[in-house]
Design a protein around this motif. Structure first.
Motif: not given
Ligand SMILES: Cc1ncc(C[n+]2csc(CCOP(=O)(O)OP(=O)(O)O)c2C)c(N)n1
Lengths: 576, 189
Positions: B32-37, B51, B53, B59-62, B64-65
């Motif tokens: 599974d993949v998520k990219l945040s541009e 990002y 992932r 779940a989240s596309p972001l 975290e620190k």
């Protein structure tokens, strides 16, 4: 087949698969790629860039009345511009399905405010869906058209930056052939004069009640029971943050954020010990639940400002988060005007002359930052022109002689033209500078009515600014290349001194449009005296080391810096 | 495999292409993949971050620190800017390239000299002159793919999977040069 898609691309595909026939839009981050994807991938769908969002929505309303499925897309502030047709289209209802996509920007990655467009759904009394990833963006876009026709209402589809600009996996489920419904004249439904509108307002109220009752049973919303100690209500990307930060919590996932499924949430609340609404920006859901007598927490935990994240949600619930590497104290890197940007020359001159500059929205808003520091105010699209007039009426013609408005070509067509007509009509003496770079730059190079091309790059009539200004009644019109610094400075001095309205068209194409490569400029080590004048341009290619140096990778050879050097130290490589 | 990757640089450097290739390779491997541009304002020469992932049910596309396994940085200062996002002992693949930000150009700040020390103190660092590799491959514009080639050594995808992802993401005309840039980045001489 599975595809990795931007949320915006998924909306476009969903709309096309739902048989959308007409798409009209004005660009605006983070909504632009929706219409771009239609233009690129869907040759059978009519699509266009409209001059502004009001026009785009009206085009979509007309197409819907004509019987076709129609869509308009815009950023959150664009819906302010289009609010007028929205509120009354809510009364007329639709014939073909009508979907308006509105993209909010919590955290203001690329916006001048972070207003919450969910309130538009409530005040216009139309339903609003909010997807939580690209797969839902696709499915909800399709669903929105069906809902629109089922309930005879425009439907708002709300995106936020993180859904619009994130890619995730979509499995499209095929295209439904959609026929244009017959058009039947029906003035009771479509002519909104007081008599008809009073009757339609009753229809709106009844429709909203039906939608609210159906929302409780809709599969767009779902209760997910896990640990019963905590139940969280969330929608959109925030739902993903909650799943990540609080994986054991029960969740009520909203797909329809208006009207809210109050009955279903009440039932969910009864299953959990404590109910918390987690939402970005305003307490839209929280206030509605409290008004319905459902006790819950919300904003006291997460605040009103900016974006949330999984860590922000975890912290709000007192959960531990990873301890990061310490940040280093390093210089910031704010956005800048590109090397070769025509706007740089304009702001260099305006700063040098010490004028008050009523700015506007576009790449040229960057004229406000150091070292150019040229822009005094920037509010919303078109405002620069009207604010200059307001300033004159407040402080008199002397002040007008020290003031200019700057506005881009796309922004002028969007909503600057009416301000200019106002100045002429009401005997203003402002000087308006049109920053004509022949493109809509800020949002990623969209064509507009002045560029001679349509959304698909086909030839289109190009609006002639000079003829337009003549027709409006402007007597003093000049077209100047701002890179001719002496000529441009002289034009600004003469036109601001005149006690009548004038327009200067600063004409030079966006540097990113030019395909031909110029050799970079160089600074002669022997001639440079380190006076730093060239740094006043704020060009990212000119660097201050022991001597000034031009970075040959960044420099596009525009040559603007050459005449700025009082010692003639800057020239082209080949010439030396 | 679960991996969170930060891709950062300066607006206009082509970070989006790198993240899209990474996203494709992961998807073709069944993850599974998520990219945040980032689109819009900050693309104008500002600091940009994407990002990526990959794993099982993202779940989240972001990111975290403190959450990233790897940073792929197109510029040294930007590598350090996003260091707080890296896990303890994560990996930084950095292009040895400096682009001065406006506060440095105007003299309001200095470009730090100790960036590599900061990086090596916090992470395992691979420094690559991706510009030189791209030039060697015959296309200065494939800096992003050369850098990805260097990062690819930290992943378990097959050469075929990488090549297919590159083919499906870059313009048809540039496929060969990009494959070459990737190979040079990956260690081929
Ligand atoms: C009502 C509204 N719609 C859309 C936008 C998004 N937006 C910001 S600047 C801009 C276009 C600017 O183009 P132009 O005036 O030609 O200036 P350039 O960026 O090319 O210098 C747009 C569409 C906005 N801020 N407000």
């Amino acid at each position: 087949m599975k595809k990795l898609m931007l949320g915006n691309e998924a909306v476009a595909l969903g709309a096309a698969d739902a048989g959308v026939k007409v798409v009209s839009a004005y660009p605006g981050t983070p909504s632009t790629e929706i219409t771009e994807a239609i233009a690129k991938n869907e040759p059978d769908v009519y699509c266009e860039w409209a001059p502004n969002e009001k026009v785009a929505v009206e085009v979509a309303v007309g197409a819907s009345i004509a019987g076709a499925r129609a869509m308009a897309a815009m950023k959150h502030v664009g819906l302010n511009v289009a609010a007028d047709p929205l509120f009354t289209a809510a009364y007329t209802g639709v014939n073909g399905g009508l979907v308006l996509v509105v993209a909010d920007d919590p955290g203001m990655h690329s916006s001048q405010n972070e207003q919450d467009s969910r309130f538009y759904a409530r005040s216009a009394h139309v339903p609003m869906l909010e997807p939580a990833d690209s797969a839902e963006a696709y499915a909800f876009a399709k669903r929105a058209f069906a809902l629109s026709e089922e309930y005879d209402t425009p439907v708002l589809l709300r995106m936020t930056t993180r859904i619009a600009h994130s890619q995730s996996v979509v499995e499209p489920d095929g295209r439904t052939g959609q026929t244009v419904r017959p058009y039947v004249k029906d003035s009771d439904k479509y002519v909104m004069m007081p008599g008809q509108a009073r009757r339609r307002h009753l229809v709106v109220e009844a429709r909203e009640k039906r939608l609210a009752a159906d929302a409780d049973r809709s599969d767009l919303n779902r209760a997910e029971l896990r640990d019963r100690k905590l139940g969280v209500v969330a929608s959109g990307c925030v739902y993903q943050y909650v799943r990540e930060a609080l994986p054991t919590a029960s969740t009520f996932k909203l797909g329809m954020v208006y009207p809210l499924p109050v009955g279903a949430i009440r039932a969910f609340a009864a299953e959990v010990d404590e109910l918390v609404v987690v939402e970005e920006l305003e307490p839209f859901v929280e206030d509605a639940l409290k008004a319905a007598g459902i006790p819950c927490h919300g904003k006291e935990l997460t605040g009103l400002q900016g974006e949330l994240s999984a860590n922000a949600v975890a912290a709000a619930f007192g959960r531990p988060v990873a301890v990061p590497n310490a940040p280093s104290d390093i210089p910031a890197r704010p956005p800048v005007l590109c090397p070769g940007c025509p706007h740089r020359a304009v702001f260099y001159v305006l700063h040098k002359l010490g004028l008050t500059v009523m700015g506007d929205i576009g790449c040229y808003a960057l004229g406000a930052v150091p070292p150019l520091n040229a822009v005094d105010a920037c509010v919303c699209m078109g405002a620069g022109v009207s604010m200059a007039h307001g300033m004159e009426k407040a402080r008199g013609p002397e002040a007008a002689a020290r003031t200019v408005a700057v506005i881009g070509d796309s922004t002028f067509i969007h909503s600057g033209i009416t301000g200019l007509i106002n100045i002429v009509y009401n005997s203003g003496t402002s000087t308006i500078i049109i920053l004509d770079n022949s493109i809509t730059g800020m949002t990623g190079h969209q064509q507009n009515p002045s560029t001679g091309k349509d959304i698909r790059g086909n030839a289109a009539p190009a609006l002639d600014f000079v003829k337009l200004f003549e027709a409006v009644g402007v007597e003093h019109i000049r077209v100047v290349d701002p890179f001719d610094l002496p000529a441009f400075e002289a034009a600004v001095k003469e036109e601001t001194a005149r006690r009548t309205v004038s327009v200067i068209v600063a004409s030079r194409p966006c540097a990113l449009l030019s395909k031909k490569t110029e050799p970079p400029c160089v600074i002669s080590k022997d001639v440079c005296r380190r006076c730093g004048k060239c740094l006043k341009l704020g060009c990212p290619a000119i660097e201050k080391h022991d001597l000034m140096r031009i970075n040959p990778i960044l420099c596009v050879g525009c040559g603007l810096c050459a005449p700025v050097c009082p010692f003639g130290a800057i020239g082209k490589e080949e010439a030396r | 495999m679960k991996k969170d990757i930060i891709i950062c640089g300066v607006g206009g450097q082509g970070t989006l292409l790198t993240s899209r290739i990474l996203g494709h390779v992961a998807m073709s491997a069944g993850l599974d993949v998520k990219l945040s541009e980032v689109h819009g304002m900050s693309q104008r020469g500002g600091s940009v971050v994407t990002y990526v992932r990959m794993g099982d049910g993202i779940a989240s596309p972001l990111i975290e620190k403190g959450g990233a396994d790897m940073i792929i940085a197109f510029e040294e200062l930007e590598a350090v800017r996003y260091l707080p996002y890296l896990k303890k002992n994560g990996h930084v693949v950095v292009n040895t390239n400096r682009i001065l930000p406006m506060p440095v150009i105007t003299g309001a700040a200095a470009y730090p000299e100790n960036l590599m020390e900061i990086l090596t103190a916090a992470a395992e660092v691979t420094a690559v002159d991706a510009q030189a590799l791209a030039e060697k491959a015959g296309s200065v514009r494939s800096v992003n793919v050369a850098l990805l080639g260097a990062a690819a050594r930290q992943f378990s995808f097959t050469p075929q999977q990488w090549q297919e992802a590159i083919r499906s993401c870059v313009p048809a005309k540039t496929v060969e040069k990009n494959l070459l840039a990737f190979a040079y980045g990956n260690g081929e001489k």
